[in-house]
Design a protein around this motif. Sequence first.
Motif, PDB file in Angstrom:
ATOM      1  N   SER A 193      39.235  41.640  29.749  1.00  0.00           N
ATOM      2  CA  SER A 193      39.766  41.216  31.043  1.00  0.00           C
ATOM      3  C   SER A 193      40.882  40.199  30.843  1.00  0.00           C
ATOM      4  O   SER A 193      40.923  39.484  29.841  1.00  0.00           O
ATOM      5  CB  SER A 193      38.666  40.618  31.922  1.00  0.00           C
ATOM      6  N   ASP A 194      41.771  40.140  31.820  1.00  0.00           N
ATOM      7  CA  ASP A 194      42.850  39.151  31.785  1.00  0.00           C
ATOM      8  C   ASP A 194      43.126  38.668  33.200  1.00  0.00           C
ATOM      9  O   ASP A 194      42.751  39.315  34.179  1.00  0.00           O
ATOM     10  CB  ASP A 194      44.123  39.758  31.174  1.00  0.00           C
ATOM     11  N   ASN A 195      43.785  37.533  33.306  1.00  0.00           N
ATOM     12  CA  ASN A 195      44.216  37.047  34.619  1.00  0.00           C
ATOM     13  C   ASN A 195      45.744  37.104  34.706  1.00  0.00           C
ATOM     14  O   ASN A 195      46.414  36.160  35.071  1.00  0.00           O
ATOM     15  CB  ASN A 195      43.689  35.637  34.914  1.00  0.00           C
ATOM     16  N   GLY A 196      46.245  38.256  34.328  1.00  0.00           N
ATOM     17  CA  GLY A 196      47.682  38.512  34.376  1.00  0.00           C
ATOM     18  C   GLY A 196      48.126  39.054  35.716  1.00  0.00           C
ATOM     19  O   GLY A 196      47.505  38.774  36.752  1.00  0.00           O
ATOM     20  N   MET A 197      49.169  39.853  35.708  1.00  0.00           N
ATOM     21  CA  MET A 197      49.815  40.279  36.948  1.00  0.00           C
ATOM     22  C   MET A 197      48.951  41.230  37.774  1.00  0.00           C
ATOM     23  O   MET A 197      48.962  41.190  38.984  1.00  0.00           O
ATOM     24  CB  MET A 197      51.154  40.957  36.628  1.00  0.00           C
ATOM     25  N   GLY A 198      48.212  42.085  37.119  1.00  0.00           N
ATOM     26  CA  GLY A 198      47.448  43.071  37.881  1.00  0.00           C
ATOM     27  C   GLY A 198      48.359  44.135  38.459  1.00  0.00           C
ATOM     28  O   GLY A 198      49.593  44.051  38.387  1.00  0.00           O
ATOM     29  N   MET A 199      47.749  45.162  39.058  1.00  0.00           N
ATOM     30  CA  MET A 199      48.523  46.283  39.600  1.00  0.00           C
ATOM     31  C   MET A 199      48.083  46.621  41.018  1.00  0.00           C
ATOM     32  O   MET A 199      46.933  46.415  41.388  1.00  0.00           O
ATOM     33  CB  MET A 199      48.353  47.522  38.709  1.00  0.00           C
ATOM     34  N   THR A 200      49.017  47.165  41.762  1.00  0.00           N
ATOM     35  CA  THR A 200      48.707  47.690  43.086  1.00  0.00           C
ATOM     36  C   THR A 200      48.169  49.109  42.939  1.00  0.00           C
ATOM     37  O   THR A 200      48.205  49.702  41.856  1.00  0.00           O
ATOM     38  CB  THR A 200      49.959  47.715  43.972  1.00  0.00           C
ATOM     39  N   TYR A 201      47.722  49.672  44.046  1.00  0.00           N
ATOM     40  CA  TYR A 201      47.212  51.047  44.061  1.00  0.00           C
ATOM     41  C   TYR A 201      48.257  52.015  43.513  1.00  0.00           C
ATOM     42  O   TYR A 201      47.984  52.837  42.631  1.00  0.00           O
ATOM     43  CB  TYR A 201      46.837  51.408  45.496  1.00  0.00           C
ATOM     44  N   ASP A 202      49.476  51.913  44.040  1.00  0.00           N
ATOM     45  CA  ASP A 202      50.533  52.837  43.620  1.00  0.00           C
ATOM     46  C   ASP A 202      50.934  52.609  42.171  1.00  0.00           C
ATOM     47  O   ASP A 202      51.260  53.571  41.453  1.00  0.00           O
ATOM     48  CB  ASP A 202      51.761  52.692  44.522  1.00  0.00           C
ATOM     49  N   ILE A 245      39.661  47.944  36.607  1.00  0.00           N
ATOM     50  CA  ILE A 245      39.572  47.224  37.887  1.00  0.00           C
ATOM     51  C   ILE A 245      40.709  46.214  37.910  1.00  0.00           C
ATOM     52  O   ILE A 245      40.830  45.388  36.997  1.00  0.00           O
ATOM     53  CB  ILE A 245      38.212  46.519  38.035  1.00  0.00           C
ATOM     54  N   THR A 246      41.540  46.249  38.926  1.00  0.00           N
ATOM     55  CA  THR A 246      42.735  45.409  38.919  1.00  0.00           C
ATOM     56  C   THR A 246      43.108  44.964  40.329  1.00  0.00           C
ATOM     57  O   THR A 246      42.762  45.631  41.309  1.00  0.00           O
ATOM     58  CB  THR A 246      43.910  46.175  38.265  1.00  0.00           C
ATOM     59  N   ARG A 247      43.770  43.821  40.398  1.00  0.00           N
ATOM     60  CA  ARG A 247      44.348  43.375  41.672  1.00  0.00           C
ATOM     61  C   ARG A 247      45.631  42.618  41.383  1.00  0.00           C
ATOM     62  O   ARG A 247      45.671  41.732  40.519  1.00  0.00           O
ATOM     63  CB  ARG A 247      43.386  42.482  42.447  1.00  0.00           C
ATOM     64  N   ALA A 248      46.679  42.976  42.096  1.00  0.00           N
ATOM     65  CA  ALA A 248      47.951  42.270  41.977  1.00  0.00           C
ATOM     66  C   ALA A 248      47.929  41.034  42.871  1.00  0.00           C
ATOM     67  O   ALA A 248      47.247  41.013  43.900  1.00  0.00           O
ATOM     68  CB  ALA A 248      49.100  43.196  42.372  1.00  0.00           C
ATOM     69  N   PRO A 249      48.671  39.977  42.524  1.00  0.00           N
ATOM     70  CA  PRO A 249      48.718  38.775  43.372  1.00  0.00           C
ATOM     71  C   PRO A 249      49.184  39.120  44.781  1.00  0.00           C
ATOM     72  O   PRO A 249      50.072  39.953  44.973  1.00  0.00           O
ATOM     73  CB  PRO A 249      49.750  37.885  42.666  1.00  0.00           C
ATOM     74  N   GLY A 250      48.544  38.494  45.746  1.00  0.00           N
ATOM     75  CA  GLY A 250      48.952  38.699  47.139  1.00  0.00           C
ATOM     76  C   GLY A 250      48.340  39.910  47.803  1.00  0.00           C
ATOM     77  O   GLY A 250      48.480  40.100  49.013  1.00  0.00           O
ATOM     78  N   LYS A 271      39.656  37.756  42.060  1.00  0.00           N
ATOM     79  CA  LYS A 271      40.772  37.170  41.318  1.00  0.00           C
ATOM     80  C   LYS A 271      41.786  38.236  40.913  1.00  0.00           C
ATOM     81  O   LYS A 271      41.447  39.403  40.725  1.00  0.00           O
ATOM     82  CB  LYS A 271      40.254  36.455  40.072  1.00  0.00           C
ATOM     83  N   ARG A 272      43.034  37.790  40.759  1.00  0.00           N
ATOM     84  CA  ARG A 272      44.080  38.705  40.284  1.00  0.00           C
ATOM     85  C   ARG A 272      43.814  39.041  38.814  1.00  0.00           C
ATOM     86  O   ARG A 272      43.060  38.359  38.113  1.00  0.00           O
ATOM     87  CB  ARG A 272      45.462  38.067  40.406  1.00  0.00           C
ATOM     88  N   GLY A 273      44.473  40.079  38.340  1.00  0.00           N
ATOM     89  CA  GLY A 273      44.345  40.452  36.938  1.00  0.00           C
ATOM     90  C   GLY A 273      43.690  41.806  36.771  1.00  0.00           C
ATOM     91  O   GLY A 273      43.449  42.535  37.742  1.00  0.00           O
ATOM     92  N   THR A 274      43.400  42.136  35.519  1.00  0.00           N
ATOM     93  CA  THR A 274      42.886  43.468  35.189  1.00  0.00           C
ATOM     94  C   THR A 274      41.674  43.357  34.277  1.00  0.00           C
ATOM     95  O   THR A 274      41.664  42.562  33.332  1.00  0.00           O
ATOM     96  CB  THR A 274      43.979  44.304  34.493  1.00  0.00           C
ATOM     97  N   THR A 275      40.674  44.151  34.562  1.00  0.00           N
ATOM     98  CA  THR A 275      39.482  44.266  33.725  1.00  0.00           C
ATOM     99  C   THR A 275      39.317  45.720  33.321  1.00  0.00           C
ATOM    100  O   THR A 275      39.365  46.615  34.168  1.00  0.00           O
ATOM    101  CB  THR A 275      38.223  43.799  34.477  1.00  0.00           C
ATOM    102  N   ILE A 276      39.149  45.958  32.019  1.00  0.00           N
ATOM    103  CA  ILE A 276      38.935  47.313  31.512  1.00  0.00           C
ATOM    104  C   ILE A 276      37.553  47.364  30.879  1.00  0.00           C
ATOM    105  O   ILE A 276      37.244  46.568  29.981  1.00  0.00           O
ATOM    106  CB  ILE A 276      40.016  47.708  30.492  1.00  0.00           C
TER     107      ILE A 276
END
Length: 654
Positions: free
Chosen positions: A83-92, A145-150, A174-179
């Motif tokens: 896991s990281d607390n980086g940028m993350g991604m949107t659905y698209d 599992i991911t979420r972009a800021p905002g 939280k923002r970021g990505t978990t694999i």
Amino acid sequence: MTQEATMKKTREFQAETKQLLDLMVHSIYTNREIFLRELISNASDAIDKVRFNSLTNHDLLEGDDQFEIFLIPDENSRTLTISDNGMGMTYDEVIENIGTIAKSGTRAFLEKLKERETSTDQELIGQFGVGFYSAFMVAEKVTLITRAPGQAKGVKWKSTGDGTYTIEEIEKEKRGTTIVLALKEEFRSAEHGEENFLNRYTLQSLIKKYSDYIRYPIRMNFISEEKPKDAEGKIIEDAPAKQTVEVRTLNSMTPLWVKNKNEITKEEYFSFYKDLFHDWEDPLEIIHSKAEGTVEYTTLLFLPSRAPFDFYDRDTTAGIRLYSKHIFIMDKCREILPEYLKFVRGLVDSPDFSLNISRELLQHSKQLKLIGKNLEKSILKTLENLLTKDRPKYETFWKEFGQALKIGIYSDYQSRDKLKGLLLFPSSQSPDGLTSLEEYTGRMPEKQKVIYYAAGKDRASVERLPQMELLKEKGIEVLYLLDRVDEFAIDALQEFKEKKFQSISRGDLQLDDFESETEKQDAENLAKDNESLVKAVKDRLGDKIAEVKISSRLKTSAVCLVSDDNGISLSMEHILTEMNRASFKAKRILELNPHHEVFAALKKLHETAPDSDAFTDYCDLLYTQALLIEGLPPEDPIAFANKVAKLMAGNEKN
């Protein structure tokens, strides 16, 4: 968020991605551990991205600026989580980055697999940016599992590598990505030793090996058990052990470039390079220096061993990383080095760089321009040293990146003098290797006025050119221009050490000093005696050619085409035509060999039947033959075939 994103959907991967997944799932690779390096590199890139973007938009951090990458091996669920607390991604973005070919280079990867006898697994995965898919080498199921800021919601992506994946909107705090990797049985058992990716010490070793210089902490919980002791300090055997959890940071995070280079091993340099630039081959050369004074900076540059598959594509981005006091501020800064050096990878760290530096500011930065000039000098000096002191290594470099230097010569006027000494070409006197212009001119006879060259698609076709015959006879060395850009570079240079370049298929060969007075007189007499024949051939061919001449360069061939000194060459015309620039035409000159038996037949026809169809056919056949020798198509293939058949039938009757 679209209506589609609010519910769980099953989608198919793009066709090429399905092929790639199939390869990964069926484990064609032997070095499976590389998956961890790839996923951690992706996590680091995501943190780089949010950190850089937060310089101008602090809200992206959402109150969390303690960047880290965390590993969780779980023997109960048989999963490994990164896991990281980086940028993350949107659905698209998940669909675009994971499900399609656009971001992965998958098609090129699959094509390269056909050549995999000559490439290692690591080279291929690192070179083509398909690192995420390497997870399927060790996992029977991958969940992202991911979420972009905002973003109000996160995204959950899941696949077993069967060609489909599910995607849905979920809650994520939280923002970021978990694999989450549900490991295959052979990678989660103690029996498999180094390939047991649930073993914390195995993971720690792999992080040290591949990702020690990742600039963000890579952490993992270590669980230890200790039995209580009695008042005398003796272990109470029957008492249950007490578990303690220790969070350890697995990587050093010390920027390599700040260390004294005398204290850095070659292996450390190589590891750093591979980690930072996602390459699986060792670099060919390392340039590590520190400058103080008017401009203060540290630079660590690498010459790669192999060109990326898309290196010569017009849209390929490259450039140097910029840091300010060890803080990353910009990737792929193209303004610091000239375009012809875009193969160089590396970084520049200067305390004088602003954290908010922009590309607009870079274009006007005197400091950056000065650093760039210094780096350019250093790189060229390194290449010069390789050329003179380690020729095999330089030729390895030249094979991969020589075309970039040649492009620099014809596209960058100011770089011509800097680069001409680095050029290498095959030649008639280097059957198994390459020669530099310095070496060529050093071997030139004193009476040779020019540097001769011949252009063609390969060595064999050049050596068969009729225009080579006289030069071979006289033992004069000829450079072979086999790359499409070679002639453009030579035309841009014009000369080397006051010796002009001369195409063997262009204008006069300037061999007067190699001929005796008798040979010169004989040539003049032949031209004079055959003036009427030459004029008749020109009249028959009309506008197809600019001139007909009695040749002094042919020895065994009947005919050849050359071009005028003032225009483009025939080989360049051929290249420009392939580039859809057919308006550029060479001024064609047909040369006839007066000592060939076909010339005697042509002369006899001219004397006995100058107006006959046979004479016209002979002229046409010789011209078309010259076209074919040059690799140019016949202007009328059917007419040419009919004339050859007619000639053959006539000879059979005779």
